[in-house]
Design a protein around this motif. Structure first.
Motif, PDB file in Angstrom:
ATOM      1  N   TYR A  72       0.866  -1.187   0.000  1.00  0.00           N
ATOM      2  CA  TYR A  72       0.000   0.000   0.000  1.00  0.00           C
ATOM      3  C   TYR A  72       0.901   1.235   0.000  1.00  0.00           C
ATOM      4  CZ  TYR A  72      -3.826  -3.145   1.244  1.00  0.00           C
ATOM      5  OH  TYR A  72      -4.760  -4.156   1.237  1.00  0.00           O
TER       6      TYR A  72
ATOM      7  N   ARG B 111      -3.053   6.059   0.534  1.00  0.00           N
ATOM      8  CA  ARG B 111      -3.860   6.072   1.751  1.00  0.00           C
ATOM      9  C   ARG B 111      -4.778   7.287   1.788  1.00  0.00           C
ATOM     10  NH1 ARG B 111      -0.156   5.839   6.681  1.00  0.00           N
ATOM     11  NH2 ARG B 111       1.382   6.700   5.288  1.00  0.00           N
TER      12      ARG B 111
ATOM     13  N   SER C  20      -4.436   3.720   7.680  1.00  0.00           N
ATOM     14  CA  SER C  20      -4.200   2.563   6.807  1.00  0.00           C
ATOM     15  C   SER C  20      -5.436   1.696   6.684  1.00  0.00           C
ATOM     16  CB  SER C  20      -3.042   1.714   7.348  1.00  0.00           C
ATOM     17  OG  SER C  20      -1.816   2.389   7.239  1.00  0.00           O
ATOM     18  N   LEU C  21      -6.300   1.738   7.713  1.00  0.00           N
ATOM     19  CA  LEU C  21      -7.528   0.951   7.739  1.00  0.00           C
ATOM     20  C   LEU C  21      -8.706   1.894   7.962  1.00  0.00           C
ATOM     21  CD1 LEU C  21      -6.073  -1.796  10.079  1.00  0.00           C
ATOM     22  CD2 LEU C  21      -6.696  -2.179   7.695  1.00  0.00           C
ATOM     23  N   SER C  22      -9.896   1.429   7.641  1.00  0.00           N
ATOM     24  CA  SER C  22     -11.085   2.257   7.802  1.00  0.00           C
ATOM     25  C   SER C  22     -11.128   2.873   9.195  1.00  0.00           C
ATOM     26  CB  SER C  22     -12.342   1.416   7.576  1.00  0.00           C
ATOM     27  OG  SER C  22     -12.427   0.985   6.240  1.00  0.00           O
TER      28      SER C  22
ATOM     29  N   ASP D  50     -13.952   1.846   4.047  1.00  0.00           N
ATOM     30  CA  ASP D  50     -13.856   0.936   2.912  1.00  0.00           C
ATOM     31  C   ASP D  50     -14.200  -0.450   3.454  1.00  0.00           C
ATOM     32  OD1 ASP D  50     -13.169  -0.852   0.944  1.00  0.00           O
ATOM     33  OD2 ASP D  50     -11.206   0.043   0.519  1.00  0.00           O
TER      34      ASP D  50
ATOM     35  N   ASP E 283     -13.837  -3.225   2.366  1.00  0.00           N
ATOM     36  CA  ASP E 283     -12.809  -4.235   2.085  1.00  0.00           C
ATOM     37  C   ASP E 283     -11.500  -3.945   2.808  1.00  0.00           C
ATOM     38  OD1 ASP E 283     -14.497  -5.659   0.316  1.00  0.00           O
ATOM     39  OD2 ASP E 283     -14.044  -4.223  -1.289  1.00  0.00           O
ATOM     40  N   ASN E 284     -11.510  -2.911   3.653  1.00  0.00           N
ATOM     41  CA  ASN E 284     -10.277  -2.536   4.351  1.00  0.00           C
ATOM     42  C   ASN E 284     -10.591  -2.083   5.779  1.00  0.00           C
ATOM     43  OD1 ASN E 284      -7.490  -2.031   4.617  1.00  0.00           O
ATOM     44  ND2 ASN E 284      -7.746   0.129   4.044  1.00  0.00           N
TER      45      ASN E 284
ATOM     46  N   PHE F 104      -6.812  -5.974   9.492  1.00  0.00           N
ATOM     47  CA  PHE F 104      -5.809  -6.920   8.998  1.00  0.00           C
ATOM     48  C   PHE F 104      -5.512  -7.860  10.157  1.00  0.00           C
ATOM     49  CE2 PHE F 104      -1.210  -7.961   8.165  1.00  0.00           C
ATOM     50  CZ  PHE F 104      -1.455  -8.791   7.076  1.00  0.00           C
TER      51      PHE F 104
END
Length: 232
Positions: A5, A10, A23-25, A31, A33-34, A37
């Motif tokens: 990424y 970002r 980096s993540l929702s 998102d 789909d994000n 992790f």
């Protein structure tokens, strides 16, 4: 499998006093789909203006780690903890059954830069707790220095999850290897410099999510400061 990424991919938040790259929702960035992790739920790359911050707000059932990159953050919570954490120190909070805290840039003149990480705990309803720890920056030269772990020690903050956060500063052309156990994940965040991870180049603020790769070699294309997280 290594999924890269790039930093510029970002989402960017700019509120004037706060610039953030999740980096993540998180917050206004969503998102489907994000959203995570593994057990990692949040990885925010924040810059907080002088004298500004987040007022008291609640959390529950989350392990929250703050790594100060420059400046200092002041933490206050309903357990009575009031502490200032600077670069070279780690802040860990177990929200558990419920906790209220506020966090602010401790300086009235300097910007604060930090990484804030949230992880889902190994069990719900834990007793809320807070700690700070410090590490020797010399100890991360050309090696992976654990700074947060479920095992913990005097210089390693304890986290209630089967995972370890490492920091490393790698001199140019130096390399280190990491063994990834089957079924686990690795998250790499380049704080400064350039790395190559198993032939894949990463620049400053790039991240990589790695799965199903038993052995990896990390090489510094130039002096680099990075974080590696081994997590389920």
């Amino acid at each position: 499998m290594i999924q890269v990424y790039p930093a510029e991919s970002r989402y960017a938040v700019d509120l004037g006093w706060l610039r953030s790259r999740p980096s993540l929702s998180f917050g206004e960035y969503y998102d489907p789909d994000n959203t995570s992790f593994g057990v990692m739920r949040v990885c925010n790359d924040d810059e907080v203006g002088a004298g500004r911050g987040f007022g008291p707000h609640p959390h529950s059932d989350m392990e929250i780690v703050t790594i100060v990159l420059s400046g200092a953050v002041k933490h206050e919570d309903n357990l009575g903890n009031v502490e200032v954490t600077s670069a070279g120190e780690i802040q860990r909070m177990t929200a558990g059954s419920g906790m209220i805290h506020g966090e602010y840039n401790a300086s009235e003149t300097e910007e604060l830069k930090l990484l804030q990480l949230w992880f889902m705990p190994s069990e719900r309803g834990l007793m809320p707790s807070y700690e700070t720890s410090s590490y020797d920056p010399k100890g991360m030269m050309n090696t992976l220095l654990p700074v947060v772990s479920h095992q913990g020690s005097e210089q390693v903050a304890v986290i209630h999850q089967d995972m370890t956060i490492y920091l490393s500063r790698l001199e140019q052309s130096k390399e280190i290897s990491f063994q990834q156990e089957e079924g686990r994940r690795v998250f790499v965040f380049v704080i400064e410099g350039r790395l190559t991870v198993d032939g894949i180049p990463l620049g400053t603020r790039d991240t990589a999510r790695i799965e199903a790769l038993s052995q990896m070699t990390i090489t510094a294309d130039e002096e680099a400061f990075f974080m590696l997280i081994d997590l389920p």
